[in-house]
Design a protein around this motif. Structure first.
Motif, PDB file in Angstrom:
ATOM      1  N   LEU A   1      -1.236  27.539  10.504  1.00 46.21           N
ATOM      2  CA  LEU A   1      -0.506  28.437  11.403  1.00 46.21           C
ATOM      3  C   LEU A   1       0.863  27.854  11.757  1.00 46.21           C
ATOM      4  CD1 LEU A   1      -0.833  31.115  12.976  1.00 46.21           C
ATOM      5  CD2 LEU A   1      -1.577  29.749  14.929  1.00 46.21           C
ATOM      6  N   GLY A   2       1.900  28.685  11.611  1.00 48.28           N
ATOM      7  CA  GLY A   2       3.265  28.217  11.829  1.00 48.28           C
ATOM      8  C   GLY A   2       3.683  27.289  10.706  1.00 48.28           C
TER       9      GLY A   2
ATOM     10  N   GLU B   1      -9.676  27.276  -0.046  1.00 49.56           N
ATOM     11  CA  GLU B   1      -8.913  28.511   0.164  1.00 49.56           C
ATOM     12  C   GLU B   1      -7.980  28.347   1.364  1.00 49.56           C
ATOM     13  OE1 GLU B   1      -9.621  33.276   1.127  1.00 49.56           O
ATOM     14  OE2 GLU B   1     -11.330  31.983   0.674  1.00 49.56           O
ATOM     15  N   PHE B   2      -6.710  28.699   1.151  1.00 53.58           N
ATOM     16  CA  PHE B   2      -5.707  28.544   2.208  1.00 53.58           C
ATOM     17  C   PHE B   2      -5.015  29.869   2.527  1.00 53.58           C
ATOM     18  CE2 PHE B   2      -6.121  24.142   1.022  1.00 53.58           C
ATOM     19  CZ  PHE B   2      -5.817  23.436   2.167  1.00 53.58           C
ATOM     20  N   VAL B   3      -4.750  30.067   3.813  1.00 55.43           N
ATOM     21  CA  VAL B   3      -3.857  31.130   4.267  1.00 55.43           C
ATOM     22  C   VAL B   3      -2.732  30.446   5.034  1.00 55.43           C
ATOM     23  CG1 VAL B   3      -3.569  33.158   5.738  1.00 55.43           C
ATOM     24  CG2 VAL B   3      -5.662  32.892   4.392  1.00 55.43           C
ATOM     25  N   LEU B   4      -1.498  30.716   4.627  1.00 54.51           N
ATOM     26  CA  LEU B   4      -0.319  30.163   5.296  1.00 54.51           C
ATOM     27  C   LEU B   4       0.311  31.284   6.114  1.00 54.51           C
ATOM     28  CD1 LEU B   4       1.336  28.398   2.205  1.00 54.51           C
ATOM     29  CD2 LEU B   4      -0.521  27.542   3.651  1.00 54.51           C
ATOM     30  N   MET B   5       0.423  31.098   7.414  1.00 58.00           N
ATOM     31  CA  MET B   5       0.958  32.160   8.272  1.00 58.00           C
ATOM     32  C   MET B   5       2.225  31.696   8.971  1.00 58.00           C
ATOM     33  SD  MET B   5      -0.988  34.380  11.257  1.00 58.00           S
ATOM     34  CE  MET B   5      -2.194  35.019  10.086  1.00 58.00           C
ATOM     35  N   ASP B   6       3.243  32.566   8.958  1.00 57.13           N
ATOM     36  CA  ASP B   6       4.497  32.259   9.636  1.00 57.13           C
ATOM     37  C   ASP B   6       5.114  33.554  10.144  1.00 57.13           C
ATOM     38  OD1 ASP B   6       6.367  29.676   9.840  1.00 57.13           O
ATOM     39  OD2 ASP B   6       7.653  31.440   9.667  1.00 57.13           O
ATOM     40  N   SER B   7       5.901  33.444  11.210  1.00 55.40           N
ATOM     41  CA  SER B   7       6.479  34.641  11.840  1.00 55.40           C
ATOM     42  C   SER B   7       7.800  35.068  11.206  1.00 55.40           C
ATOM     43  CB  SER B   7       6.695  34.389  13.342  1.00 55.40           C
ATOM     44  OG  SER B   7       7.575  33.297  13.541  1.00 55.40           O
ATOM     45  N   LEU B   8       8.342  34.263  10.284  1.00 52.45           N
ATOM     46  CA  LEU B   8       9.607  34.615   9.624  1.00 52.45           C
ATOM     47  C   LEU B   8       9.365  35.054   8.189  1.00 52.45           C
ATOM     48  CD1 LEU B   8      12.261  31.969  10.777  1.00 52.45           C
ATOM     49  CD2 LEU B   8      12.009  34.336  11.506  1.00 52.45           C
TER      50      LEU B   8
ATOM     51  N   SER C   1       8.632  34.672   1.826  1.00 50.40           N
ATOM     52  CA  SER C   1       9.192  34.880   0.482  1.00 50.40           C
ATOM     53  C   SER C   1       9.345  33.547  -0.248  1.00 50.40           C
ATOM     54  CB  SER C   1      10.553  35.582   0.576  1.00 50.40           C
ATOM     55  OG  SER C   1      10.420  36.852   1.170  1.00 50.40           O
ATOM     56  N   PHE C   2       9.827  32.542   0.462  1.00 49.20           N
ATOM     57  CA  PHE C   2       9.953  31.200  -0.109  1.00 49.20           C
ATOM     58  C   PHE C   2       8.585  30.677  -0.538  1.00 49.20           C
ATOM     59  CE2 PHE C   2       9.315  26.675   0.893  1.00 49.20           C
ATOM     60  CZ  PHE C   2      10.163  26.087  -0.042  1.00 49.20           C
ATOM     61  N   LEU C   3       7.592  30.799   0.329  1.00 49.46           N
ATOM     62  CA  LEU C   3       6.254  30.278   0.034  1.00 49.46           C
ATOM     63  C   LEU C   3       5.605  31.002  -1.139  1.00 49.46           C
ATOM     64  CD1 LEU C   3       4.996  29.871   3.701  1.00 49.46           C
ATOM     65  CD2 LEU C   3       5.523  28.025   2.104  1.00 49.46           C
ATOM     66  N   ASN C   4       5.815  32.304  -1.228  1.00 48.21           N
ATOM     67  CA  ASN C   4       5.261  33.052  -2.362  1.00 48.21           C
ATOM     68  C   ASN C   4       5.841  32.563  -3.681  1.00 48.21           C
ATOM     69  OD1 ASN C   4       3.333  34.815  -1.227  1.00 48.21           O
ATOM     70  ND2 ASN C   4       4.937  36.178  -0.495  1.00 48.21           N
ATOM     71  N   ARG C   5       7.117  32.214  -3.667  1.00 48.63           N
ATOM     72  CA  ARG C   5       7.749  31.673  -4.878  1.00 48.63           C
ATOM     73  C   ARG C   5       7.198  30.279  -5.194  1.00 48.63           C
ATOM     74  NH1 ARG C   5       9.003  32.133  -9.859  1.00 48.63           N
ATOM     75  NH2 ARG C   5      10.919  31.067 -10.527  1.00 48.63           N
ATOM     76  N   VAL C   6       6.960  29.452  -4.172  1.00 49.89           N
ATOM     77  CA  VAL C   6       6.364  28.137  -4.383  1.00 49.89           C
ATOM     78  C   VAL C   6       4.975  28.283  -5.009  1.00 49.89           C
ATOM     79  CG1 VAL C   6       5.430  26.077  -3.243  1.00 49.89           C
ATOM     80  CG2 VAL C   6       7.646  26.988  -2.541  1.00 49.89           C
ATOM     81  N   ILE C   7       4.176  29.184  -4.464  1.00 51.41           N
ATOM     82  CA  ILE C   7       2.825  29.435  -4.980  1.00 51.41           C
ATOM     83  C   ILE C   7       2.884  29.831  -6.451  1.00 51.41           C
ATOM     84  CG2 ILE C   7       0.866  31.036  -4.820  1.00 51.41           C
ATOM     85  CD1 ILE C   7       1.421  31.037  -1.725  1.00 51.41           C
ATOM     86  N   GLU C   8       3.866  30.663  -6.795  1.00 48.24           N
ATOM     87  CA  GLU C   8       4.042  31.110  -8.179  1.00 48.24           C
ATOM     88  C   GLU C   8       4.489  29.950  -9.078  1.00 48.24           C
ATOM     89  OE1 GLU C   8       6.804  34.349 -10.640  1.00 48.24           O
ATOM     90  OE2 GLU C   8       6.864  34.279  -8.460  1.00 48.24           O
TER      91      GLU C   8
ATOM     92  N   ILE D   1      -4.765  31.060  -2.525  1.00 46.93           N
ATOM     93  CA  ILE D   1      -3.841  30.764  -1.435  1.00 46.93           C
ATOM     94  C   ILE D   1      -2.977  31.992  -1.193  1.00 46.93           C
ATOM     95  CG2 ILE D   1      -2.195  29.670  -3.034  1.00 46.93           C
ATOM     96  CD1 ILE D   1      -1.364  27.857  -0.632  1.00 46.93           C
ATOM     97  N   THR D   2      -2.763  32.320   0.083  1.00 46.79           N
ATOM     98  CA  THR D   2      -1.995  33.504   0.457  1.00 46.79           C
ATOM     99  C   THR D   2      -1.002  33.150   1.553  1.00 46.79           C
ATOM    100  OG1 THR D   2      -3.999  34.819   0.079  1.00 46.79           O
ATOM    101  CG2 THR D   2      -2.175  35.923   1.186  1.00 46.79           C
ATOM    102  N   ALA D   3       0.218  33.651   1.419  1.00 46.41           N
ATOM    103  CA  ALA D   3       1.225  33.494   2.477  1.00 46.41           C
ATOM    104  C   ALA D   3       1.325  34.816   3.229  1.00 46.41           C
ATOM    105  CB  ALA D   3       2.573  33.115   1.876  1.00 46.41           C
ATOM    106  N   VAL D   4       1.195  34.756   4.554  1.00 48.87           N
ATOM    107  CA  VAL D   4       1.105  35.962   5.376  1.00 48.87           C
ATOM    108  C   VAL D   4       2.175  35.949   6.457  1.00 48.87           C
ATOM    109  CG1 VAL D   4      -0.356  37.261   6.975  1.00 48.87           C
ATOM    110  CG2 VAL D   4      -1.381  36.116   5.000  1.00 48.87           C
ATOM    111  N   HIS D   5       2.876  37.059   6.577  1.00 48.14           N
ATOM    112  CA  HIS D   5       3.847  37.226   7.664  1.00 48.14           C
ATOM    113  C   HIS D   5       3.105  37.734   8.886  1.00 48.14           C
ATOM    114  CE1 HIS D   5       7.074  39.709   9.782  1.00 48.14           C
ATOM    115  NE2 HIS D   5       7.435  38.456   9.924  1.00 48.14           N
ATOM    116  N   GLY D   6       3.140  36.963   9.975  1.00 54.69           N
ATOM    117  CA  GLY D   6       2.435  37.415  11.167  1.00 54.69           C
ATOM    118  C   GLY D   6       2.677  36.512  12.354  1.00 54.69           C
ATOM    119  N   ARG D   7       2.472  37.071  13.533  1.00 62.60           N
ATOM    120  CA  ARG D   7       2.552  36.313  14.779  1.00 62.60           C
ATOM    121  C   ARG D   7       1.134  36.023  15.248  1.00 62.60           C
ATOM    122  NH1 ARG D   7       7.389  36.182  17.139  1.00 62.60           N
ATOM    123  NH2 ARG D   7       6.456  35.767  19.166  1.00 62.60           N
TER     124      ARG D   7
END
Length: 238
Positions: A77-78, A96-103, A108-115, A122-128
């Motif tokens: 988280l964050g 299994e990982f979920v990466l969550m950030d409010s920005l 977008s950066f993390l999705n490119r890193v994952i790729e 592993i999933t990058a999620v936009h959220g508060r």
């Protein structure tokens, strides 16, 4: 390849043996992090050995505290630029990982890193946190919630504990001695269904950097009214 011995040897002291593939993934991650940092604010630390130590090795240091992360479900988280989630994912590919950030730009950066690193599960999620922590998709769905976010422990507990399933753990990365924070957070931790298990200070391998992992076990479900919205966890800690 650059001299990455500070990362490889440090990881070994933690109990992690990095394969050639994993070492290359860290190299690719570093290169992309530094390149993207030119156009977006991801980190103030960009020098190679400093990133290996203060971001990569520091992220992996969590494995010293929790040995059973393999195959579990973890929320970072964050996450910011992906710390500690991406380094931990590289080291524990079956988790299994979920990466969550409010920005969104960080997502977008993390999705490119994952790729780029060809990471799976592993999933990058936009959220508060105060919103996502109330949804059935994320609330009490994780074995571990980890966070390197800079906030007082009482506030972080309200953000993080709702994501953890009963029997799971919230682990906060803290710099050095945090006894005062732990004391002031006791009420919040109890109200949220948690119990403070440990807060042991140790030194990052090969450095003089003090790091404390605050380990909180989720004993019972978090009351529905938490987390509170409108910035209350930060403005009015429990």
């Amino acid at each position: 390849m650059r001299d990455n011995s500070i990362l490889v040897r440090g990881a070994e002291k933690i109990g992690i043996v990095l394969s050639e593939k994993q070492q290359q993934q860290f190299e690719t991650y570093y290169d992309y992090l530094v390149a993207q940092n030119e156009v977006m604010n991801l980190t103030a630390i960009t020098e190679y050995e400093e990133v290996l130590t203060k971001h990569f090795l520091d992220s992996l240091f969590l494995a010293k505290t929790i040995r059973d992360i393999d195959g579990k479900k973890v929320l970072d988280l964050g996450t910011g630029a992906g710390f500690p989630g991406i380094p931990l994912k590289i080291a524990f590919p079956d988790t299994e990982f979920v990466l969550m950030d409010s920005l969104n730009k960080r997502i977008s950066f993390l999705n490119r890193v994952i790729e780029l690193l060809d990471l799976k599960k592993i999933t990058a999620v936009h959220g508060r946190a105060e919103e996502a922590g109330r949804t059935a998709l994320y609330r009490e769905q994780f074995d571990f919630c980890v966070s390197r976010a800079v906030a007082r422990l009482a506030s972080l507990s309200e953000f993080c504990i709702p994501f953890v399933k009963p029997g799971g753990f919230f682990i906060s990365y803290k710099a050095g001695d945090c006894k005062e924070e732990c004391t002031e957070a006791k009420n919040a931790i109890k109200l949220l269904g948690g119990k403070l298990i440990s807060a042991e200070e140790s030194v990052l391998p090969g450095t003089e950097i003090a790091r404390t992992f605050v380990v909180i076990r989720k004993e019972k479900p978090t009351p529905e009214k938490y987390p509170r919205g409108q910035g209350k966890p930060l403005k009015q800690p429990l």
